[in-house]
Structure formats: C-alpha cells, structure tokens
Design a protein around this motif. Structure first.
Motif, PDB file in Angstrom:
ATOM      1  N   GLY A   7      10.268   9.753   3.213  1.00 15.02           N
ATOM      2  CA  GLY A   7       8.881   9.544   3.045  1.00 15.02           C
ATOM      3  C   GLY A   7       8.438   8.017   3.780  1.00 15.02           C
ATOM      4  N   LEU A   8       7.821   7.349   3.783  1.00 21.58           N
ATOM      5  CA  LEU A   8       7.423   6.687   3.867  1.00 21.58           C
ATOM      6  C   LEU A   8       7.684   5.410   3.040  1.00 21.58           C
ATOM      7  CD1 LEU A   8       4.001   7.848   6.375  1.00 21.58           C
ATOM      8  CD2 LEU A   8       5.906   6.802   6.921  1.00 21.58           C
ATOM      9  N   GLU A   9       7.979   4.032   3.434  1.00 18.22           N
ATOM     10  CA  GLU A   9       7.672   3.001   2.411  1.00 18.22           C
ATOM     11  C   GLU A   9       7.502   2.116   3.573  1.00 18.22           C
ATOM     12  OE1 GLU A   9      11.057   0.717  -0.163  1.00 18.22           O
ATOM     13  OE2 GLU A   9      11.523   1.459   1.904  1.00 18.22           O
ATOM     14  N   TRP A  10       6.466   1.404   2.338  1.00 19.76           N
ATOM     15  CA  TRP A  10       5.520   0.282   3.289  1.00 19.76           C
ATOM     16  C   TRP A  10       6.674  -0.914   2.791  1.00 19.76           C
ATOM     17  CZ3 TRP A  10       0.493  -0.923   4.754  1.00 19.76           C
ATOM     18  CH2 TRP A  10       0.314  -1.961   5.170  1.00 19.76           C
ATOM     19  N   ILE A  11       7.137  -1.930   4.096  1.00 19.98           N
ATOM     20  CA  ILE A  11       7.933  -2.342   3.754  1.00 19.98           C
ATOM     21  C   ILE A  11       6.974  -4.727   3.783  1.00 19.98           C
ATOM     22  CG2 ILE A  11       9.763  -4.163   4.993  1.00 19.98           C
ATOM     23  CD1 ILE A  11      10.555  -2.176   6.610  1.00 19.98           C
ATOM     24  N   GLY A  12       6.621  -4.879   3.612  1.00 21.14           N
ATOM     25  CA  GLY A  12       5.855  -6.395   4.149  1.00 21.14           C
ATOM     26  C   GLY A  12       4.299  -5.923   4.733  1.00 21.14           C
ATOM     27  N   SER A  13       3.516  -7.592   5.049  1.00 23.69           N
ATOM     28  CA  SER A  13       2.601  -7.547   6.094  1.00 23.69           C
ATOM     29  C   SER A  13       2.056  -9.295   6.320  1.00 23.69           C
ATOM     30  CB  SER A  13       1.997  -6.969   5.753  1.00 23.69           C
ATOM     31  OG  SER A  13       1.114  -7.392   4.667  1.00 23.69           O
ATOM     32  N   ILE A  14       1.856  -9.690   6.996  1.00 23.04           N
ATOM     33  CA  ILE A  14       1.143 -10.462   6.913  1.00 23.04           C
ATOM     34  C   ILE A  14      -0.165 -11.051   7.541  1.00 23.04           C
ATOM     35  CG2 ILE A  14       2.553 -10.875   9.143  1.00 23.04           C
ATOM     36  CD1 ILE A  14       3.677 -14.107   8.525  1.00 23.04           C
TER      37      ILE A  14
ATOM     38  N   LEU B  78       0.455  -0.988  -0.064  1.00 25.02           N
ATOM     39  CA  LEU B  78       0.485  -0.068  -0.039  1.00 25.02           C
ATOM     40  C   LEU B  78       1.600   1.100  -0.106  1.00 25.02           C
ATOM     41  CD1 LEU B  78      -2.485  -0.833   2.312  1.00 25.02           C
ATOM     42  CD2 LEU B  78      -2.525  -1.537   0.198  1.00 25.02           C
ATOM     43  N   THR B  79       1.412   2.077  -0.690  1.00 25.77           N
ATOM     44  CA  THR B  79       2.566   2.654  -1.043  1.00 25.77           C
ATOM     45  C   THR B  79       1.732   4.275  -0.846  1.00 25.77           C
ATOM     46  OG1 THR B  79       1.646   2.945  -3.380  1.00 25.77           O
ATOM     47  CG2 THR B  79       3.491   1.388  -3.177  1.00 25.77           C
ATOM     48  N   PHE B  80       3.214   5.029  -0.321  1.00 23.45           N
ATOM     49  CA  PHE B  80       2.295   6.411   0.147  1.00 23.45           C
ATOM     50  C   PHE B  80       3.002   7.167  -0.727  1.00 23.45           C
ATOM     51  CE2 PHE B  80       1.285   5.264   4.022  1.00 23.45           C
ATOM     52  CZ  PHE B  80       2.159   4.251   4.749  1.00 23.45           C
ATOM     53  N   GLY B  81       2.378   8.499  -0.438  1.00 26.82           N
ATOM     54  CA  GLY B  81       2.717   9.514  -1.541  1.00 26.82           C
ATOM     55  C   GLY B  81       4.641  10.230  -0.588  1.00 26.82           C
ATOM     56  N   GLY B  82       4.944  10.917  -1.855  1.00 27.35           N
ATOM     57  CA  GLY B  82       6.108  11.357  -1.238  1.00 27.35           C
ATOM     58  C   GLY B  82       6.052  12.456   0.095  1.00 27.35           C
ATOM     59  N   GLY B  83       4.428  12.870   0.794  1.00 24.73           N
ATOM     60  CA  GLY B  83       4.855  14.095   1.355  1.00 24.73           C
ATOM     61  C   GLY B  83       4.658  15.288   0.922  1.00 24.73           C
TER      62      GLY B  83
ATOM     63  N   TRP C 256      -0.832  -7.727  10.114  1.00 23.56           N
ATOM     64  CA  TRP C 256       0.676  -7.397  10.591  1.00 23.56           C
ATOM     65  C   TRP C 256       1.280  -7.047   9.648  1.00 23.56           C
ATOM     66  CZ3 TRP C 256      -1.844  -6.549  15.059  1.00 23.56           C
ATOM     67  CH2 TRP C 256      -3.498  -7.647  14.977  1.00 23.56           C
ATOM     68  N   GLY C 257       1.979  -5.251   9.474  1.00 25.79           N
ATOM     69  CA  GLY C 257       2.552  -4.660   8.843  1.00 25.79           C
ATOM     70  C   GLY C 257       4.091  -4.222   9.037  1.00 25.79           C
ATOM     71  N   TRP C 258       4.696  -4.195   8.554  1.00 24.97           N
ATOM     72  CA  TRP C 258       5.771  -2.820   8.659  1.00 24.97           C
ATOM     73  C   TRP C 258       6.497  -2.005   7.845  1.00 24.97           C
ATOM     74  CZ3 TRP C 258       9.331  -3.243  13.356  1.00 24.97           C
ATOM     75  CH2 TRP C 258       8.657  -4.309  13.867  1.00 24.97           C
ATOM     76  N   ILE C 259       6.243  -0.932   8.221  1.00 18.40           N
ATOM     77  CA  ILE C 259       6.872   0.278   7.187  1.00 18.40           C
ATOM     78  C   ILE C 259       8.041   1.228   7.705  1.00 18.40           C
ATOM     79  CG2 ILE C 259       6.083   2.957   6.915  1.00 18.40           C
ATOM     80  CD1 ILE C 259       3.198   1.271   7.143  1.00 18.40           C
ATOM     81  N   ARG C 260       8.740   1.787   6.616  1.00 17.80           N
ATOM     82  CA  ARG C 260       9.740   2.889   7.751  1.00 17.80           C
ATOM     83  C   ARG C 260      10.242   3.844   6.657  1.00 17.80           C
ATOM     84  NH1 ARG C 260      15.452  -0.555   4.036  1.00 17.80           N
ATOM     85  NH2 ARG C 260      14.992   0.104   2.147  1.00 17.80           N
ATOM     86  N   GLN C 261      10.479   4.682   7.488  1.00 15.81           N
ATOM     87  CA  GLN C 261      10.779   5.934   7.183  1.00 15.81           C
ATOM     88  C   GLN C 261      12.524   6.447   7.385  1.00 15.81           C
ATOM     89  OE1 GLN C 261       8.307   9.305   9.045  1.00 15.81           O
ATOM     90  NE2 GLN C 261       8.628   9.763   7.530  1.00 15.81           N
ATOM     91  N   PRO C 262      13.298   6.055   6.163  1.00 19.65           N
ATOM     92  CA  PRO C 262      14.223   6.982   6.261  1.00 19.65           C
ATOM     93  C   PRO C 262      15.035   7.929   6.883  1.00 19.65           C
ATOM     94  CG  PRO C 262      13.900   6.293   4.057  1.00 19.65           C
ATOM     95  CD  PRO C 262      13.091   6.085   4.792  1.00 19.65           C
TER      96      PRO C 262
END
Lengths: 108, 121
Positions: free
Chosen positions: B46-53, A97-102, B36-42
């Motif tokens: 911005g936000l990046e979807w990693i994955g889910s179960i 579920l992708t996000f926009g860049g903000g 149940w998922g993981w998202i990361r943010q350098p």
C-alpha cells in the motif's frame, strides 16, 4: 489516525454493485478521500470530502459516511473499474495524511 | 494544470542516501496554496505518506521515517527534493511526488508518475 479498509480484496462481475468500507481509528468528520490505482500507475482521485465526486469521475462511483465509518460504492461495476482502491484521511493538518491498506477489486 | 515528474537513481546501495527530485511544471513551487510531498509504495503493498513541505518552509514527516528524511525546495529550479538516509531493502519502493491544497480536508490533487528505487548491493 489509522484507517482500516475492508475487504482487502474482492471478486466481482461486470454489472455488480460493489461496496468498500474504510474505518478510522478516531473521528475525522468528512475529511476522507478515495483513490483508484491501476497497475503501474499513480493513484487517481475519485472522491473527496467523503462524498464529493472529483470532476470527470463517472457517477457510478459514490461515497458516504462521516466520523469513523465510510463507504465507497460502485453501483454497476465496469471492466475499467478493476483496480485497487485506497481511502485517505485528510483530517490531520499538517500531515501525515495516512492511507488505508487498500482493496483490490478483481474479476470473478 | 500542475505536472510533476520524479527523477533520480533507480538503484541505491544499502546504508547510502536515496535522493530524488521532483520537477514541477504548470505552476510555481513558491505558491502558498500548495504543499509539496512524497509518498511511497513498496512492491505489491500500500501507500505510505513520507512527508511534505510548505510555502513557509515548514516540513512535516512521517514519524516512522522522521529521523532519516529531509524534504527541501529549490525555487530557482521549481523543484523539490527527497533525501532518505541509511536505506535498507525495506526502502525499496515506487516513490511518488505529490501535491495538493495546503489546508485541512484537501486531497492529493496531482501525482508524479512514480519512480522505482531499488535498494540493493
């Protein structure tokens, strides 16, 4: 599905009307959410299904759009609204579920 | 009201495996209603979807990370975990665990507070 937000940042004053747009690379019906993120905090859900306000979110926030073009509007910017806003497409099932860049909303 | 809390090392060496755990309270991780998922943010990005179960055990990963990611569930501890192998500095980020209703159109309803993982020797 790619999401493009614009602008990437904006400066506004308290009381201003602010509009943020999110464009999807393909149609996603109304499967779009908006989040607000403040520094050091997890994002907070504001709007889902493109225009449904999450419980507890002030009514000055509103969302619109369908298909590929969406808008988040803050009708009268308040001091606590200075933050970064993200859109997220909810059309892909299962994810990602992708996000926009903000969009960073800063004080003018 | 679900609550999620990430835990794990804050510093990982390059080429090693990043391992994080998310503890769920206020509900059962065995529920078929949630993913149940993981998202990361350098940092500063911005936000990046990693994955889910899912309840079924099915996993779905971001194609850009798929070769390095494993998400699993430990029902006995009401936890789920993330493993990211062969990390580089580009994997430095705040990692969030997250959950929402397991059906199309549903947003992320609950987030952990996030944990910063730095990849450095």
């Amino acid at each position: 599905i790619q999401l493009t937000q614009s602008p990437s940042s904006l400066s506004a004053s308290v009381g201003d009307r602010v509009t943020i747009t999110c464009r999807a690379s393909q149609g996603i019906s109304s499967y779009l959410a908006w989040y607000q993120q403040k520094p050091g905090k997890a994002p907070k859900l504001l709007i889902y299904a493109a225009s449904t306000l999450q419980s507890g979110v002030p009514s000055r926030f509103s969302g619109s759009g369908s298909g590929t073009d969406f808008t988040l509007t803050i009708s009268s910017l308040q001091p606590e609204d200075f933050a970064t806003y993200y859109c997220q497409q909810l059309n892909s099932y299962p994810p990602p579920l992708t996000f926009g860049g903000g969009t960073k909303v800063e004080i003018k | 009201q679900l609550q999620l809390q990430e835990s794990g090392p804050g510093l990982v060496k390059p080429s090693e495996t990043l391992s994080l755990t998310c503890t769920v309270s206020g509900g059962s991780i065995s529920s078929s209603s949630y993913y149940w998922g993981w998202i990361r943010q350098p940092p500063g990005k911005g936000l990046e979807w990693i994955g889910s179960i899912y309840y079924s055990g099915s996993t779905y990963y971001n194609p850009s990370l798929k070769s390095r990611v494993t998400i699993s569930v430990d029902t006995s501890k009401n936890q789920f975990s993330l493993k990211l192998s062969s990390v580089t500095a580009a994997d430095t980020a705040v990692y969030y665990c997250a959950t929402g209703i397991a059906a199309a159109g549903n947003p992320v309803d609950y987030w952990g507070q996030g944990t910063l993982v730095t990849v450095s020797s």
